[in-house]
Design a protein around this motif. Structure first.
Motif, PDB file in Angstrom:
ATOM      1  N   ASP A  41       0.887  -1.130   0.221  1.00 51.63           N
ATOM      2  CA  ASP A  41       0.030  -0.061   0.100  1.00 51.63           C
ATOM      3  C   ASP A  41       0.843   1.188  -0.139  1.00 51.63           C
ATOM      4  O   ASP A  41       0.334   2.256   0.135  1.00 51.63           O
ATOM      5  CB  ASP A  41      -0.953  -0.035   1.218  1.00 51.63           C
ATOM      6  N   GLU A  42       1.966   1.174  -0.165  1.00 53.34           N
ATOM      7  CA  GLU A  42       3.059   2.304  -0.184  1.00 53.34           C
ATOM      8  C   GLU A  42       3.312   2.953  -1.533  1.00 53.34           C
ATOM      9  O   GLU A  42       3.445   2.365  -2.611  1.00 53.34           O
ATOM     10  CB  GLU A  42       4.359   1.696   0.462  1.00 53.34           C
ATOM     11  N   TYR A  43       3.453   4.088  -1.564  1.00 50.18           N
ATOM     12  CA  TYR A  43       3.476   4.840  -2.567  1.00 50.18           C
ATOM     13  C   TYR A  43       4.863   5.462  -2.724  1.00 50.18           C
ATOM     14  O   TYR A  43       5.501   5.912  -1.459  1.00 50.18           O
ATOM     15  CB  TYR A  43       2.404   6.320  -2.802  1.00 50.18           C
ATOM     16  N   ILE A  44       5.398   5.796  -3.803  1.00 45.48           N
ATOM     17  CA  ILE A  44       6.938   6.456  -3.971  1.00 45.48           C
ATOM     18  C   ILE A  44       6.772   7.477  -4.879  1.00 45.48           C
ATOM     19  O   ILE A  44       5.769   7.789  -5.701  1.00 45.48           O
ATOM     20  CB  ILE A  44       8.072   5.405  -4.419  1.00 45.48           C
ATOM     21  N   TYR A  45       7.746   8.500  -4.934  1.00 43.97           N
ATOM     22  CA  TYR A  45       7.602   9.619  -5.988  1.00 43.97           C
ATOM     23  C   TYR A  45       8.222   9.048  -7.364  1.00 43.97           C
ATOM     24  O   TYR A  45       9.240   8.324  -7.404  1.00 43.97           O
ATOM     25  CB  TYR A  45       8.525  10.564  -5.429  1.00 43.97           C
ATOM     26  N   ALA A  46       7.341   9.363  -8.426  1.00 44.88           N
ATOM     27  CA  ALA A  46       8.041   9.074  -9.493  1.00 44.88           C
ATOM     28  C   ALA A  46       8.019  10.715 -10.498  1.00 44.88           C
ATOM     29  O   ALA A  46       6.785  11.210 -10.804  1.00 44.88           O
ATOM     30  CB  ALA A  46       6.803   8.424 -10.310  1.00 44.88           C
ATOM     31  N   LEU A  47       9.302  10.899 -10.506  1.00 46.80           N
ATOM     32  CA  LEU A  47       9.447  12.329 -11.052  1.00 46.80           C
ATOM     33  C   LEU A  47      10.183  12.386 -12.673  1.00 46.80           C
ATOM     34  O   LEU A  47      10.896  11.445 -12.609  1.00 46.80           O
ATOM     35  CB  LEU A  47      10.597  12.802 -10.046  1.00 46.80           C
ATOM     36  N   ASP A  48       9.405  13.368 -13.219  1.00 49.07           N
ATOM     37  CA  ASP A  48      10.162  13.485 -14.553  1.00 49.07           C
ATOM     38  C   ASP A  48      10.216  14.895 -14.673  1.00 49.07           C
ATOM     39  O   ASP A  48       9.421  15.788 -14.726  1.00 49.07           O
ATOM     40  CB  ASP A  48       8.740  12.974 -15.509  1.00 49.07           C
ATOM     41  N   TRP A  49      11.361  15.184 -15.045  1.00 53.72           N
ATOM     42  CA  TRP A  49      12.008  16.605 -14.779  1.00 53.72           C
ATOM     43  C   TRP A  49      11.088  17.522 -15.638  1.00 53.72           C
ATOM     44  O   TRP A  49      10.935  17.083 -16.944  1.00 53.72           O
ATOM     45  CB  TRP A  49      13.266  16.647 -15.094  1.00 53.72           C
ATOM     46  N   HIS A  50      10.654  18.609 -15.277  1.00 59.55           N
ATOM     47  CA  HIS A  50       9.614  19.728 -16.151  1.00 59.55           C
ATOM     48  C   HIS A  50       8.378  19.007 -16.740  1.00 59.55           C
ATOM     49  O   HIS A  50       8.048  19.547 -17.547  1.00 59.55           O
ATOM     50  CB  HIS A  50      10.586  20.195 -17.127  1.00 59.55           C
ATOM     51  N   HIS A  51       8.221  18.112 -16.121  1.00 61.70           N
ATOM     52  CA  HIS A  51       6.524  17.370 -16.480  1.00 61.70           C
ATOM     53  C   HIS A  51       5.809  16.902 -15.581  1.00 61.70           C
ATOM     54  O   HIS A  51       6.413  16.934 -14.249  1.00 61.70           O
ATOM     55  CB  HIS A  51       7.048  16.067 -17.500  1.00 61.70           C
ATOM     56  N   GLU A  52       4.800  16.493 -15.614  1.00 62.76           N
ATOM     57  CA  GLU A  52       3.874  16.023 -14.562  1.00 62.76           C
ATOM     58  C   GLU A  52       4.596  15.003 -13.566  1.00 62.76           C
ATOM     59  O   GLU A  52       5.184  14.071 -14.245  1.00 62.76           O
ATOM     60  CB  GLU A  52       2.420  15.547 -15.064  1.00 62.76           C
ATOM     61  N   CYS A  53       4.479  14.868 -12.474  1.00 59.87           N
ATOM     62  CA  CYS A  53       5.044  13.788 -11.563  1.00 59.87           C
ATOM     63  C   CYS A  53       4.038  13.234 -10.659  1.00 59.87           C
ATOM     64  O   CYS A  53       2.729  13.909 -10.827  1.00 59.87           O
ATOM     65  CB  CYS A  53       6.036  14.519 -10.806  1.00 59.87           C
ATOM     66  N   TYR A  54       4.490  12.171 -10.069  1.00 64.50           N
ATOM     67  CA  TYR A  54       3.177  11.323  -9.593  1.00 64.50           C
ATOM     68  C   TYR A  54       3.723  10.685  -8.149  1.00 64.50           C
ATOM     69  O   TYR A  54       5.055  10.410  -7.907  1.00 64.50           O
ATOM     70  CB  TYR A  54       3.144  10.283 -10.367  1.00 64.50           C
ATOM     71  N   LEU A  55       2.735  10.255  -7.197  1.00 62.17           N
ATOM     72  CA  LEU A  55       2.941   9.078  -6.474  1.00 62.17           C
ATOM     73  C   LEU A  55       2.713   7.953  -7.061  1.00 62.17           C
ATOM     74  O   LEU A  55       1.830   7.634  -7.905  1.00 62.17           O
ATOM     75  CB  LEU A  55       1.910   9.293  -5.455  1.00 62.17           C
ATOM     76  N   TYR A  56       3.428   6.819  -6.918  1.00 61.94           N
ATOM     77  CA  TYR A  56       3.387   5.819  -7.671  1.00 61.94           C
ATOM     78  C   TYR A  56       3.502   4.530  -6.913  1.00 61.94           C
ATOM     79  O   TYR A  56       4.313   4.508  -5.997  1.00 61.94           O
ATOM     80  CB  TYR A  56       4.688   5.687  -8.876  1.00 61.94           C
ATOM     81  N   ASN A  57       2.542   3.648  -7.262  1.00 64.14           N
ATOM     82  CA  ASN A  57       2.582   2.297  -6.307  1.00 64.14           C
ATOM     83  C   ASN A  57       2.869   1.279  -7.261  1.00 64.14           C
ATOM     84  O   ASN A  57       2.174   0.867  -8.197  1.00 64.14           O
ATOM     85  CB  ASN A  57       1.274   2.117  -5.464  1.00 64.14           C
ATOM     86  N   PRO A  58       4.223   0.584  -7.121  1.00 71.95           N
ATOM     87  CA  PRO A  58       4.513  -0.558  -8.207  1.00 71.95           C
ATOM     88  C   PRO A  58       3.599  -1.841  -8.087  1.00 71.95           C
ATOM     89  O   PRO A  58       3.703  -2.633  -8.978  1.00 71.95           O
ATOM     90  CB  PRO A  58       6.053  -0.662  -7.738  1.00 71.95           C
TER      91      PRO A  58
END
Length: 156
Positions: free
Chosen positions: A74-91
């Motif tokens: 149930d854990e989310y991590i940061y998924a970052l795309d430089w200068h674009h939309e970024c997310y909380l991501y659960n694999p």
């Protein structure tokens, strides 16, 4: 539940500010300025210049498997795309749209534990991937993507 939750503008700003500060992030396309970030904990950086198209699928599968090994269901991590939309991501959740891939094909792609204890940093111009934090490094040593070439930097 969605495995890609867009960050709010405030979250986006706070997370990037922290990353710039903690990793002394100085994005650059010029090799004289690389590495573009300085990792303050144990890390390994792999060359990804020599690969075939099938290696990208292998990279995606092994990254998801390795991230699942170091996160709770149930854990989310940061998924970052430089200068674009970024997310909380659960694999763990079904990857229905794959909004940020693991192969850095034109931008910096970062996947980070919320406390920045471990992470996956893709550098598009250096064509490298850095893994930091002993727990995640161990997972990638055990389940290494075929795309990962020689180690170009390490502080272990």
């Amino acid at each position: 539940m969605d495995n890609w939750i867009p960050l709010s503008d405030e979250q986006y700003r706070l997370i990037w500010d922290k990353f710039y500060k903690d990793f002394d992030f100085k994005p650059s396309i010029h090799s004289s300025d690389w590495p573009s970030f300085h990792i303050p904990v144990s890390f390994v950086t792999f060359d990804i210049t020599e690969y075939i198209d099938e290696d990208i699928d292998d990279l995606e599968e092994k990254c998801i498997t390795n991230l699942r090994a170091v996160t709770g269901s149930d854990e989310y991590i940061y998924a970052l795309d430089w200068h674009h939309e970024c997310y909380l991501y659960n694999p763990y959740l079904e990857n229905t749209s794959g909004r940020i891939g693991f192969y850095p094909d034109g931008d910096y792609y970062f996947f980070l534990n919320k406390e920045f204890k471990w992470g996956y940093l893709g550098h598009p111009w250096e064509q490298s991937i850095s893994i930091f934090g002993e727990e995640l490094i161990h997972q990638f040593e055990t389940n290494r993507p075929t795309m990962f070439g020689k180690i170009v930097r390490s502080n272990r």
